[in-house]
Design a protein around this motif. Structure first.
Motif, PDB file in Angstrom:
ATOM      1  N   PHE A 135       3.216  23.712 -27.104  1.00  0.00           N
ATOM      2  CA  PHE A 135       3.965  22.833 -26.767  1.00  0.00           C
ATOM      3  C   PHE A 135       3.450  21.546 -26.400  1.00  0.00           C
ATOM      4  O   PHE A 135       2.033  21.462 -25.914  1.00  0.00           O
ATOM      5  N   GLY A 136       4.239  20.377 -26.798  1.00  0.00           N
ATOM      6  CA  GLY A 136       3.568  19.303 -26.661  1.00  0.00           C
ATOM      7  C   GLY A 136       4.547  18.030 -26.849  1.00  0.00           C
ATOM      8  O   GLY A 136       5.951  18.370 -27.222  1.00  0.00           O
ATOM      9  N   ALA A 137       4.230  16.854 -26.681  1.00  0.00           N
ATOM     10  CA  ALA A 137       5.352  15.704 -26.189  1.00  0.00           C
ATOM     11  C   ALA A 137       4.713  14.434 -26.767  1.00  0.00           C
ATOM     12  O   ALA A 137       3.499  14.033 -26.280  1.00  0.00           O
ATOM     13  N   ARG A 138       5.659  13.461 -26.930  1.00  0.00           N
ATOM     14  CA  ARG A 138       5.173  12.078 -27.009  1.00  0.00           C
ATOM     15  C   ARG A 138       5.829  11.017 -26.017  1.00  0.00           C
ATOM     16  O   ARG A 138       7.122  11.326 -25.872  1.00  0.00           O
ATOM     17  N   PRO A 203       9.140   9.150 -30.707  1.00  0.00           N
ATOM     18  CA  PRO A 203       9.018   9.002 -29.273  1.00  0.00           C
ATOM     19  C   PRO A 203      10.123   9.816 -28.704  1.00  0.00           C
ATOM     20  O   PRO A 203      11.204  10.123 -29.166  1.00  0.00           O
ATOM     21  N   ALA A 204      10.014  10.049 -27.520  1.00  0.00           N
ATOM     22  CA  ALA A 204      10.986  10.775 -26.635  1.00  0.00           C
ATOM     23  C   ALA A 204      11.344  12.089 -27.100  1.00  0.00           C
ATOM     24  O   ALA A 204      12.204  12.585 -26.983  1.00  0.00           O
ATOM     25  N   HIS A 205      10.303  12.834 -27.750  1.00  0.00           N
ATOM     26  CA  HIS A 205      10.412  14.073 -28.457  1.00  0.00           C
ATOM     27  C   HIS A 205       9.624  15.012 -27.863  1.00  0.00           C
ATOM     28  O   HIS A 205       8.387  14.581 -27.851  1.00  0.00           O
ATOM     29  N   TYR A 206       9.848  16.200 -27.778  1.00  0.00           N
ATOM     30  CA  TYR A 206       8.711  17.276 -27.826  1.00  0.00           C
ATOM     31  C   TYR A 206       8.886  18.494 -28.813  1.00  0.00           C
ATOM     32  O   TYR A 206       9.793  18.290 -29.379  1.00  0.00           O
TER      33      TYR A 206
END
Length: 642
Positions: A135-138, A203-206
């Motif tokens: 799992f990750g995100a920006r 941006p604003a996504h995982y």
């Protein structure tokens, strides 16, 4: 601030240590202080560290109490202390003072909602050994980069494309559709890159990687909510308050800080506010060509604010010498000449500090670009019937190019959606037809730039024209050009750049300012100028926006002309570009028959990028700038004195 790489093997085979090491080694410049790895099951995490917070104890990867959840992260979380205290109250046990470890325990507490709670800039990956997923995100606005790709064997995620290119099975191929969009925007818009099969995490996504698949989900959306009921003074006072809070939050670090300083309101405001908290070192860059340097203004601002000021002057030879290496650092072509100039001030700053604050984002949030005044200048067309606008456009298009008012009539007869593609519109569709080869023009890869902007404009359909332009720029220009060059050019010098304007709390307030208070008194970002007036010299408060002037127009006629011809002849891009037309533009520009500098530069940067990454004509080894070693010695000396 760091560099990260994560690798997931779809065949359920353990990842080899050398493989993840090679993907991590190539981004040495992002983290010269330390590295770290975690290999488990069919997953590997690789990390390069630039020590900023918890210098002694912030080694990554971090793990939870049971060592079955691990994290690597790039960025800074400015509300981590509040989150940490809450998580400790919830029973979590911390092993360090690091802000990145806070994300790990936050994930344990709230799962995939973790990014919603973060205030800062980030790109991170978490391996959940219990659920067997990555799992990750920006971050919300795309301050920090994050890319991914997939091969027959693996899915890889990393801070830079050059890491992914080291993975066996990743091909070095141009995405033709991306090339078309690059010619319009001077960068490749999200989520594509210039490479076939390599993408950005928007941006604003995982993202979640599980069962051999990667899925992406948006977790936040930028929305404007103008409040017409409040007076002008409310927005001035609120802007000052929220920005002072943001600057204060962005000060957190255990290493020396400074700030970039140009001649404009944005960077001067950051320095002025920072100066209220601490002594400030400032850094400026300029050209040796008269009319293309703002150093005099920056110098006077630094003197007014009482900073320890440093500056560097860049000439054509210095710029050209560094250009190939810096295009390599960019990963993909960005035809903004100021991107390269930014490297030189970052290099200067890296001799003295590890963290710099800068003024990016003020224009998009507070309405600062001069083009945002256009809806006001075209207001006479607003109530014209459609048939009359259509007639005016047809009439204007038949006029000779030198006739005064032709462009005004054409633009006025169009909607904002038709005329505004963002702060850069390099090649029109008509000129693209001249620049690209016939085979490419007639291929199925062609996509109009409307395919990029149309969906964004749909989401902004209820806004006025100025706010529509801001919304489009936030979702294209800011992330694709402004933040990309800021990250890549500072990290090339192992320097962390922070952008206090680009903060969720700042945006939430700025989004409530009505357009009548943003574009007013014959100027832009009127509220911001009034809010910052006590921090600025009087001459800066009212100064129009100039940007980061680079004399490519002059250099392409003189110092760069021979180099430009050579690269046009040598680059192996004949299947993409009509070189004869590019040479025609170059010679017309040199003879003064037209200003083709932006268009020529866009093509040249693409050609140089193609030589570096596709043809592999140039080779660059992992590299730490000598200025970083100078800084390390200074810091070590200061610590010994302390």
């Amino acid at each position: 601030m760091c560099g990260i790489v994560s690798l997931y093997n779809k065949r359920n085979v353990p990842v080899d240590q050398e493989t993840i090491s090679s993907l991590t080694r190539v981004i040495l410049h992002r983290g010269p202080d330390d590295d770290g790895f975690h290999l488990a099951d069919n997953v590997a995490l690789g990390f390069r560290r630039l020590s900023i917070i918890d210098v002694s104890g912030g080694h990554q990867p971090f793990y939870n109490e049971t060592k079955d959840i691990w994290i690597i992260g790039n960025g800074e979380i400015y509300n981590y202390q509040e989150l940490r205290n809450w998580l400790i109250d919830c029973g979590h046990v911390f092993q360090s003072e690091s802000d990145i470890e806070t994300i790990l325990h936050l994930y344990e507490q709230v799962g995939f909602d973790a990014p919603k709670h973060l205030r800062g800039m980030f790109g991170f990956t978490i391996w959940d050994g219990q659920k067997k997923l990555l799992f990750g995100a920006r971050d919300h606005f795309g301050i920090k980069p994050l890319y991914y790709t997939e091969t027959a064997d693996s899915i890889a995620v990393g801070s830079e494309i050059k890491s992914l290119l080291e993975l066996p099975g990743v091909k070095r191929e141009v995405n033709p559709t991306s090339f078309y969009h690059y010619l319009t925007f001077q960068y490749v818009p999200d989520p594509a890159t210039m490479y076939q099969g390599i993408y950005r995490v928007p941006p604003a996504h995982y993202f979640v990687i599980k069962d051999d698949q990667i899925t992406l989900q948006q977790y936040w959306e930028a929305k404007f909510t103008p409040d017409e009921s409040k007076p002008f003074s409310y927005f001035v006072e609120g802007t000052r308050e929220v920005l002072l809070d943001s600057v204060n939050k962005h000060r957190v670090s255990e290493v020396p800080r400074g700030a970039f300083l140009s001649s404009g309101v944005d960077s001067s405001s950051i320095v002025g506010m920072l100066r209220t908290f601490e002594p400030v070192k400032t850094f400026s860059v300029g050209s040796d060509i008269p009319g293309y340097s703002e150093l005099d203004y920056a110098r006077r601002t630094a003197q007014y604010l009482g900073t320890e000021h440093h500056e560097v002057i860049v000439n054509a030879q210095h710029y050209m010498k560094e250009l190939p290496r810096l295009v390599w650092h960019q990963d993909e072509p960005v035809a903004d000449p100021s991107a390269i100039l930014l490297n030189f001030v970052a290099e200067l700053a890296s001799e003295h500090v590890t963290v710099v604050l800068s003024g990016e984002g003020a224009d998009e949030f507070f309405g600062g670009y001069n083009i945002y005044r256009e809806p006001h200048s075209l207001r006479m067309f607003a109530h014209m019937p459609g048939w009359l606008k259509s007639s005016l456009r047809s009439f204007a298009e038949k006029l000779p190019d030198h006739v005064k008012g032709k462009n005004f009539l054409i633009r006025g007869s169009k909607t904002v959606e038709e005329r505004f593609f963002g702060n850069a519109l390099i090649f029109s569709e008509e000129l693209k037809a001249q620049v690209v080869t016939e085979n490419l023009r007639t291929s199925a890869n062609y996509r109009s730039p409307w395919t990029i902007t149309e969906e964004i404009y749909k989401r902004a359909s209820e806004y006025d024209d100025v706010t529509k332009m801001q919304y489009l720029d936030i979702h294209t220009w800011l992330r694709g050009n402004i933040l990309m060059k800021a990250d890549k050019m500072t990290m090339a010098n192992s320097l962390e750049l922070r952008v206090p304007f680009i903060d969720t709390k700042v945006f939430e307030f700025a989004a409530t300012i009505p357009t009548k208070y943003k574009i007013a008194n014959g100027t832009t970002k009127h509220v911001l100028r009034e809010a910052m007036k006590d921090f600025l010299p009087p001459e800066i408060k009212t100064r129009p926006k100039l940007g980061f002037p680079v004399p490519t127009r002059h250099w392409l006629k003189n110092e760069f002309y021979k180099w430009a011809k050579e690269i046009i002849f040598e680059a192996k891009v004949d299947h993409l570009i009509n070189k004869a037309y590019v040479l025609y533009m170059l010679d017309e520009h040199r003879e003064g028959h037209g200003d083709y500098s932006r268009k020529i530069w866009t093509i040249l940067i693409f050609m140089l990028w193609h030589q570096i990454f596709i043809e592999q004509k140039y080779s660059f080894e992992p590299f730490v700038s000598p200025t970083v070693e100078i800084r390390r010695k200074k810091n070590a000396s200061m610590q010994q004195i302390g």
